[in-house]
Design an enzyme around this catalytic site. Structure first.
Site, short mmCIF file in Angstrom:
data_model
loop_
_atom_site.label_atom_id
_atom_site.label_comp_id
_atom_site.label_asym_id
_atom_site.label_seq_id
_atom_site.Cartn_x
_atom_site.Cartn_y
_atom_site.Cartn_z
N ASP A 1 0.38 -9.30 6.62
CA ASP A 1 0.87 -7.93 6.73
C ASP A 1 2.37 -7.87 6.45
OD1 ASP A 1 1.22 -5.27 7.22
OD2 ASP A 1 0.64 -5.33 9.33
N ASP B 1 2.55 -2.26 1.14
CA ASP B 1 2.09 -2.72 2.45
C ASP B 1 0.79 -3.49 2.28
OD1 ASP B 1 1.58 -3.20 5.09
OD2 ASP B 1 1.07 -1.13 5.60
#
Length: 636
Positions: free
Chosen positions: A104, A300
């Protein structure tokens, strides 16, 4: 008589050849070269990239030799659309405890469920047990952190856009990156979860690997230690292909890579400067700054899809609908969402560019990134040959690009130069080429306050092997393990083929090393024996890799999808390398001598007899009359 001797001679010659072949094979097996190290490399859909692959490969594998910092190379697992994320596997503690963590770039802390967690879900691996790690230390309360109620230990708390959250205490321990990494284990601070909610509670992955910009980010910690360069790269597999690859540390960017400026002061997230989008060669009619919202255009890796501000989404949607007006619109797979889906495109992903339009992202510097259909479509889960738009409207002005946009794209986050690079490539092939180096495990760092070492403990085989199964002089020839499977699927052949691939991924070995040895069945229950053999051309498994495999088997870390039904690892066993002793070598030499001598003698006698027989035989000239006594009367 001559024919009899000739047959005997031929038989002995055949036996001699067979024995010679067997002996040469045995000797060759004990004198093979050490394993070949296959480097991490790229295979591009653009043929012009091929000339740059060697340069990238050298930088990835020769970084230590060139005097630069090493890289941590990790495989990525799981399917982006099915799971919503990709995971990497980190090992924490001494002895190491393994975890599957979501990669992430939008998170700034790495965390795993703690054994003391009061509200944690049922995840892929066991919870982290600080008391079982000899190198674990709590991060003591200090002015730079939030503290627990007793003012003894630092705490963390993270909340995400979908309203899930994670909170717990901060600890420090050795973090290792697997056998494929050059980077030795490093001490790092991470979160030990005590409470998790929402999707974090329900997900299969254990936790989060935070790669964002921040003091607790695993990247910032490694860079601050000076052990890696200030850069990392991600490469996600394409449609219907799970996994990918990740590199923590600098790599040499190929010349074909296109870059966009990334402003670290504008936003805590990784952003790029996207100016416009072209669909089928035509620019979307949008006002200036359509992709330059609050945080700019944000990348992201923890987000699945892409989100444009409303007017940009509407323009993109209309352009796609216009280009594929001949396809039939159908409802999406989830009635709760108003997905835009099409049918009639066929199941072959490679044919999608012939049906759906090409999309280009144009950066402020004029560089363009080509997006293929798999970068903005996802497969319909309930209709064969149907696809849905993977771009959605965002209620905010920020443009958010999730993992779908960068499938089969090498993305390099060059933080030291404030830029992000993109290169279209085959990420699934890159993942398959990540191989074990076969080098000994690096010496771990020692806690400054504890005189301890990170050691893999001796393991005990359920099948009765001695406790120290891998002493220094013990070479593992192969490893066997039995698996009990209960499944309702009648196609056992396809199950076993898929199991081979899954087991190779779980144990981090090549498919060719996994072999099916035996299968017994009773109704829907199967007992399957597998063998793990050395990678070619090695004739034994290195102790480092063997220990890793045995620990995974011992701790039942093989995770299979639910469609395989119930399964259980019954037992494993490590077999020694087959090696001839000195008396066996002498015996073979004597055997060869005793067999070769009579064979040569018999061959000489046979040849002499055949030659003599031919000299004594009288041949009738061609056309000579045949005496009547040679003719046999016909039987009526």
């Amino acid at each position: 008589m001559a024919r009899t001797w000739l047959h005997l001679t031929s038989s002995f010659l055949i036996v001699c050849c067979v024995i010679g072949f067997l002996i040469s094979t045995v000797v060759a097996e004990n004198h093979q070269r050490p394993p070949t190290v296959l480097p991490l490399s790229l295979s591009s859909r653009n043929h012009s990239l091929h000339r740059h692959v060697d340069n990238l490969r050298r930088r990835l594998f020769q970084s230590k030799l060139s005097g630069s910092t090493p890289n941590a190379r990790l495989r990525l697992y799981d399917d982006l659309l099915s799971n919503g994320y990709h995971t990497a596997r980190l090992r924490i503690g001494s002895p190491p405890q393994e975890f599957a963590l979501i990669v992430d770039t939008g998170s700034t802390v790495t965390y795993v469920p703690c054994s003391s967690c009061s509200h944690c879900g049922n995840h892929q691996d066991s919870r982290f047990q600080p008391e079982m790690s000899s190198t674990y230390q709590p991060v003591k309360c200090n002015p730079s952190c939030n503290c627990d109620d007793e003012q003894k230990q630092c705490t963390y708390h993270r909340r995400y856009a979908e309203m899930s959250s994670s909170s717990g205490v901060l600890g420090e321990d050795l973090v290792s990156f697997g056998n494929e990494s050059e980077l030795m284990p490093q001490r790092a601070v991470f979160g030990c979860e005590n409470v998790e909610t929402g999707d974090l509670y329900n997900q299969r992955a254990d936790g989060i690997m935070g790669l964002g910009r921040g003091r607790l980010s695993i990247m910032d910690q490694l860079v601050d230690k000076g052990v890696i360069g200030d850069s990392f790269s991600l490469c996600y597999g394409g449609m219907d292909v799970d996994g990918g690859a990740m590199v923590l540390g600098k790599i040499a960017p190929p010349p074909d890579m296109v870059f966009s400026h990334s402003d670290p002061f504008r936003s805590p997230y990784y952003n790029i400067e996207m100016k416009e989008i072209h669909v089928a060669g035509k620019r979307l009619e949008l006002p200036d700054g359509a992709f330059d919202g609050r945080h700019g255009t944000v990348l992201d890796s923890g987000t699945t899809y892409a989100y444009f501000r409303r007017d940009a989404f509407a323009a993109f949607r209309d352009a796609i609908l216009s280009a594929v007006h001949f396809l039939k619109r159908i409802p999406g797979p989830d009635p709760n969402y108003n997905d835009i889906c099409f049918t009639g495109a066929g199941r072959d992903v490679s044919q999608l560019p012939k049906i759906f339009p090409q999309v280009e992202m144009v950066f402020n510097n004029g560089k363009k990134l080509l997006l293929s259909p798999e970068n903005y479509l996802f497969r319909h889960s309930k209709a064969s040959g149907a696809y849905c738009l993977g771009i959605f409207p965002n209620s905010e002005s920020t443009t958010l690009l999730g993992g779908i946009v960068v499938r089969n794209t090498l993305v390099t986050y060059d933080r030291s130069n404030d830029r992000i690079g993109f290169l279209n490539t085959n990420c699934s092939e890159l993942r398959r080429r990540v191989q074990f180096s076969g080098a000994p495990a690096p010496t771990p760092l020692v806690s400054p306050s504890k005189d301890t070492k990170m050691e893999i403990p001796s393991v005990l085989s359920p099948s009765g092997s001695p406790s120290n199964v891998l002493p220094g002089s013990f070479h593992v020839g192969f490893i066997t393990f039995d698996m009990s499977i209960s499944t309702t699927d009648s196609n056992l052949k396809s199950i076993l083929k898929e199991l081979t691939e899954l087991i190779s991924e779980e144990l981090e070995v090549d498919n060719s090393q996994i072999r099916l040895l035996n299968v017994t069945s009773q109704e829907k229950d199967y007992l399957v024996r597998w063998g793990i053999f050395p990678a070619e051309p090695a004739n034994y498994i290195s102790n480092t890799i063997a220990r890793s495999i045995i620990l995974r088997l011992r701790d039942h870390r093989i995770q299979l999808p639910e469609r395989f039904g119930n399964y259980k690892l019954m037992e494993w066993n490590a077999k020694p390398q087959r090696k001839l002793t000195s008396w066996q070598h002498r015996f073979l030499i004597m055997l060869v001598g005793s067999v070769t001598t009579p064979i040569l003698s018999l061959s000489a006698i046979g040849i002499w007899l055949v030659h003599r027989q031919r000299q004594q035989t009288a041949y009738e000239p061609v056309g000579a009359s045949i005496p009547e006594r040679y003719l046999q009367p016909l039987q009526s």
